[in-house]
Scaffold this motif. Structure first.
Motif, PDB file in Angstrom:
ATOM      1  N   ILE A  84       4.804  -0.025  -7.853  1.00  9.44           N
ATOM      2  CA  ILE A  84       3.409   0.197  -7.435  1.00  9.44           C
ATOM      3  C   ILE A  84       3.276  -0.059  -5.944  1.00  9.44           C
ATOM      4  N   PHE A  85       3.939  -1.098  -5.491  1.00 10.51           N
ATOM      5  CA  PHE A  85       3.788  -1.445  -4.078  1.00 10.51           C
ATOM      6  C   PHE A  85       4.365  -0.376  -3.160  1.00 10.51           C
ATOM      7  N   ALA A  86       5.527   0.164  -3.532  1.00  8.47           N
ATOM      8  CA  ALA A  86       6.141   1.191  -2.686  1.00  8.47           C
ATOM      9  C   ALA A  86       5.200   2.382  -2.546  1.00  8.47           C
ATOM     10  N   GLY A  87       4.657   2.845  -3.682  1.00  5.43           N
ATOM     11  CA  GLY A  87       3.761   3.999  -3.656  1.00  5.43           C
ATOM     12  C   GLY A  87       2.483   3.707  -2.895  1.00  5.43           C
ATOM     13  N   ALA A  88       1.881   2.569  -3.227  1.00  4.93           N
ATOM     14  CA  ALA A  88       0.585   2.231  -2.613  1.00  4.93           C
ATOM     15  C   ALA A  88       0.736   2.041  -1.101  1.00  4.93           C
ATOM     16  N   MET A  89       1.845   1.432  -0.682  1.00  5.64           N
ATOM     17  CA  MET A  89       2.029   1.163   0.749  1.00  5.64           C
ATOM     18  C   MET A  89       2.229   2.470   1.536  1.00  5.64           C
ATOM     19  N   SER A  94      -0.045   6.047   5.477  1.00  3.95           N
ATOM     20  CA  SER A  94      -0.242   7.419   5.951  1.00  3.95           C
ATOM     21  C   SER A  94      -1.718   7.806   5.968  1.00  3.95           C
ATOM     22  N   THR A  95      -2.467   7.350   4.961  1.00  2.00           N
ATOM     23  CA  THR A  95      -3.886   7.722   4.954  1.00  2.00           C
ATOM     24  C   THR A  95      -4.664   6.938   6.017  1.00  2.00           C
ATOM     25  N   LYS A  96      -4.173   5.755   6.348  1.00  2.00           N
ATOM     26  CA  LYS A  96      -4.835   4.994   7.425  1.00  2.00           C
ATOM     27  C   LYS A  96      -4.752   5.767   8.739  1.00  2.00           C
ATOM     28  N   ILE A  97      -3.600   6.424   8.950  1.00  2.00           N
ATOM     29  CA  ILE A  97      -3.414   7.214  10.169  1.00  2.00           C
ATOM     30  C   ILE A  97      -4.475   8.324  10.225  1.00  2.00           C
ATOM     31  N   LEU A  98      -4.672   8.965   9.094  1.00  2.00           N
ATOM     32  CA  LEU A  98      -5.671  10.039   9.026  1.00  2.00           C
ATOM     33  C   LEU A  98      -7.075   9.483   9.275  1.00  2.00           C
ATOM     34  N   LEU A 173      12.503  10.886   5.237  1.00  5.40           N
ATOM     35  CA  LEU A 173      11.290  11.213   4.472  1.00  5.40           C
ATOM     36  C   LEU A 173      10.050  10.664   5.164  1.00  5.40           C
ATOM     37  N   LEU A 174      10.169   9.433   5.654  1.00  6.25           N
ATOM     38  CA  LEU A 174       9.017   8.798   6.307  1.00  6.25           C
ATOM     39  C   LEU A 174       8.637   9.552   7.585  1.00  6.25           C
ATOM     40  N   ILE A 175       9.659  10.041   8.312  1.00  8.68           N
ATOM     41  CA  ILE A 175       9.370  10.825   9.526  1.00  8.68           C
ATOM     42  C   ILE A 175       8.632  12.121   9.145  1.00  8.68           C
ATOM     43  N   CYS A 176       9.102  12.744   8.062  1.00 13.09           N
ATOM     44  CA  CYS A 176       8.445  13.985   7.603  1.00 13.09           C
ATOM     45  C   CYS A 176       7.004  13.707   7.183  1.00 13.09           C
ATOM     46  N   ILE A 177       6.780  12.547   6.545  1.00 12.16           N
ATOM     47  CA  ILE A 177       5.410  12.190   6.134  1.00 12.16           C
ATOM     48  C   ILE A 177       4.529  12.031   7.383  1.00 12.16           C
ATOM     49  N   LEU A 178       5.099  11.404   8.419  1.00  9.57           N
ATOM     50  CA  LEU A 178       4.333  11.224   9.670  1.00  9.57           C
ATOM     51  C   LEU A 178       3.969  12.565  10.291  1.00  9.57           C
ATOM     52  N   ILE A 179       4.946  13.477  10.309  1.00  5.84           N
ATOM     53  CA  ILE A 179       4.688  14.819  10.872  1.00  5.84           C
ATOM     54  C   ILE A 179       3.586  15.508  10.064  1.00  5.84           C
ATOM     55  N   PHE A 180       3.672  15.345   8.751  1.00  3.11           N
ATOM     56  CA  PHE A 180       2.672  15.981   7.886  1.00  3.11           C
ATOM     57  C   PHE A 180       1.274  15.429   8.185  1.00  3.11           C
ATOM     58  N   PHE A 181       1.181  14.113   8.328  1.00  2.00           N
ATOM     59  CA  PHE A 181      -0.141  13.530   8.576  1.00  2.00           C
ATOM     60  C   PHE A 181      -0.640  13.808   9.990  1.00  2.00           C
TER      61      PHE A 181
END
Lengths: 295, 263
Positions: A84-89, A94-98, A173-181
């Motif tokens: 749960i923590f991995a997903g929630a974090m 990422s949503t905080k960035i948005l 993956l995390l870099i790709c998530i950042l690019i996406f956001f």
């Protein structure tokens, strides 16, 4: 710098970015300006630490309710706390960035500084890029800092073993998530200047991402029709891939992982294309409606 | 008081998109916990004879109301200050009327979230909750006590807002604490050490414990309900008195230092 006086010249200056400072200088100025503003709100930074700690406590205690404290997904069994923590974090950061990006635009509009910024020779588009670059970098750094006390207090990933290849894949993956956001923030910012409700738009997007990504539970619990809808959000498969890297030795060749990377990158390209496509239309619309009042 | 409540309802309804988005987010939260409940968390070990979704639904429904009553008085006064209507408001200002009026308006609007969530849960999530005749007055009484206790907290923060002429940002923090440590999404029996102290300092913990007892228990434990109602009444009286003292001092301070431009 030579500021022109007639509205048509100002428009031309805006559209063609004549006589503007370089993008790098503008980016630096936006970064410095924002850092100075944030420094005025030191209390907010402290509140950020406490808020993160409280939110983490919520996820920690909820995860203790899961029977046998384990969750199974994609062939691995993980501790419910870590799962749960991995997903929630990941979703939270990422949503905080948005949210930060949208809040900054909404705040400029409320304070009445947005018009000045949008009419400067630097150009609205380049201002968008600079502002969102700052929010992505700042959001990432502050979120990581906010999570440090959480890691020290809660036994979140105790006993977790991860191979180097999985760790590197996770970083990718995390870099790709950042690019996406980053690209998602650009597109949402575009609509913010049209409807002037950045906070509300980002809240809806964030709410949906939280629900559909399965941050609290495995996606198998969704009915089939909702699972199909969930996969329209690249964050759903991204969260699943991150968890696979953390708990199931996922590497770049694992199906879920490479599909997630491709989905995030394709999603980013599509969103940037949409941003470019809608940018001029929206800009012309706000000028016609007179909501950027200097025009 | 009626006029204040009516004005605030009209004002809130003029921001339809904000209102609908809050409603939407509340539904998203309920849906998220509905799917989490499919992991079958066992509450029997905490002495709660109900399914997880029944347990969490009551907590979340109250969370929507508590969030509103916590934020309303302080938030409304801050908005009056920012929009420049604060000085004219002071001419006819009665703090009690203002506080009750704004809270009633906020609660009235927030209660729609609960009814819509309840309807959706009945229709799609197979959720059912039945209450008997004796339970209804108890639920109403506890609901009122919970509402008033959070309103008095908001009144105290309103006093600070009047004094400093800015919003401290502590109310959202308190709301976060309430969301996490009052037993909304997990029983507080899970907590140990300092978090228990935090939980026992929050009025919603007592209100929710009593409400769970009234709605979910087969036999109502009157002892718990009496004790928790008294604690809530204590919160209301002590915080209410404190807030009136602080507000009158803050207004005096504002007038003395010419922070209210009419004076």
């Amino acid at each position: 710098m030579n500021f022109r006086q007639t509205p048509s010249n100002v428009t031309q200056q805006f559209m063609h970015e004549n006589d503007s400072i370089s993008f790098y200088s503008g980016l630096k100025s936006v970064f410095l300006r924002n850092l100075k503003i944030l420094w005025q709100y030191k209390f907010t930074i402290i509140v950020g630490f406490v808020n993160t700690l409280i939110a983490a406590s919520l996820f920690y205690y909820i995860s203790l309710l899961v029977p046998q404290n384990t969750i199974t997904q994609d062939g691995y069994v993980a501790s419910s706390v870590s799962f749960i923590f991995a997903g929630a974090m990941i979703v939270d950061i990422s949503t905080k960035i948005l949210m930060k990006s949208m809040n900054s635009f909404t705040s400029e509009m409320r304070q009445g500084t947005f018009e000045t910024l949008s009419c400067s020779p630097f150009g609205l588009k380049r201002y968008f890029l600079s502002e969102i670059s700052f929010e992505v970098v700042y959001g990432l750094i502050i979120s990581i800092m906010n999570y440090i006390p959480v890691f020290l207090i809660f036994p979140l990933f105790v006993g977790l073993k991860i191979s180097w290849s999985s760790l590197l894949t996770l970083l990718l993956l995390l870099i790709c998530i950042l690019i996406f956001f980053f690209s998602l923030s650009l597109l949402v910012a575009n609509f913010t200047i049209l409807v002037k409700r950045g906070r509300e738009i980002s809240m809806v997007v964030v709410g949906l991402i939280h629900l559909l990504s399965g941050s609290l539970f495995p996606l198998d619990l969704f009915p089939q029709w909702l699972r199909v809808i969930a996969y329209f959000s690249p964050m759903t498969i991204a969260v699943r891939a991150c968890r696979l890297c953390l708990f199931g030795d996922g590497i770049i060749t694992s199906d879920i992982v490479w599909i997630a990377i491709v989905a995030l990158l394709l999603g980013s390209v599509l969103i940037i294309f949409l941003f470019n496509f809608t940018y001029k239309k929206i800009y012309n619309r706000i000028r016609e409606k007179g909501t950027v009042h200097e025009f | 008081m009626y006029a204040i409540a009516a004005v605030k309802v009209k004002m809130s309804l003029s921001y339809k998109s904000s209102y609908l988005i809050v409603l939407f987010l509340n539904l998203v939260t309920i849906t998220m916990y509905f799917f989490f409940s499919k992991l079958n968390p066992d509450l029997e070990i905490f002495g709660i004879s109900a399914s997880y979704f029944e347990f969490v639904f009551i907590g979340l429904a109250l969370q929507f109301i508590v969030g509103t009553s916590l934020a309303t008085v302080n938030g409304s006064i801050y908005n009056e200050i920012v929009s420049g209507t604060w000085s004219s408001l002071l001419l006819h200002f009665n703090f009690a009327e203002y506080a009750i009026g704004t809270t009633l308006a906020g609660t009235f609007l927030a209660s729609f979230s609960i009814f819509i969530s309840l309807g959706i849960s009945y229709a799609f999530f197979g959720f059912s909750l039945s209450v008997s005749g004796i339970q209804i007055p108890l639920i109403c009484l506890l609901f009122l006590l919970i509402l008033l206790s959070h309103m008095t907290i908001s009144m105290i923060f309103a006093a600070f807002t009047i004094y400093y002429q800015k919003n401290s940002g502590i109310v959202p923090l308190l709301y976060q604490l309430t969301k996490t440590f009052s037993g909304i999404v997990f029983p507080i029996a899970l907590l140990s050490g300092f978090p228990t102290v935090v939980a026992r300092s929050l009025p919603l913990t007592y209100g929710l414990e009593a409400l769970h007892n009234v709605i979910l228990s087969e036999n109502i434990q009157w002892e718990i309900i009496q004790r928790n109602s008294l604690v809530l009444a204590g919160f209301i009286i002590s915080l209410g008195i404190l807030s009136f003292i602080f507000v009158s001092k803050s207004i005096k301070h504002s007038k003395k230092h010419n922070k209210v431009d009419w004076y």
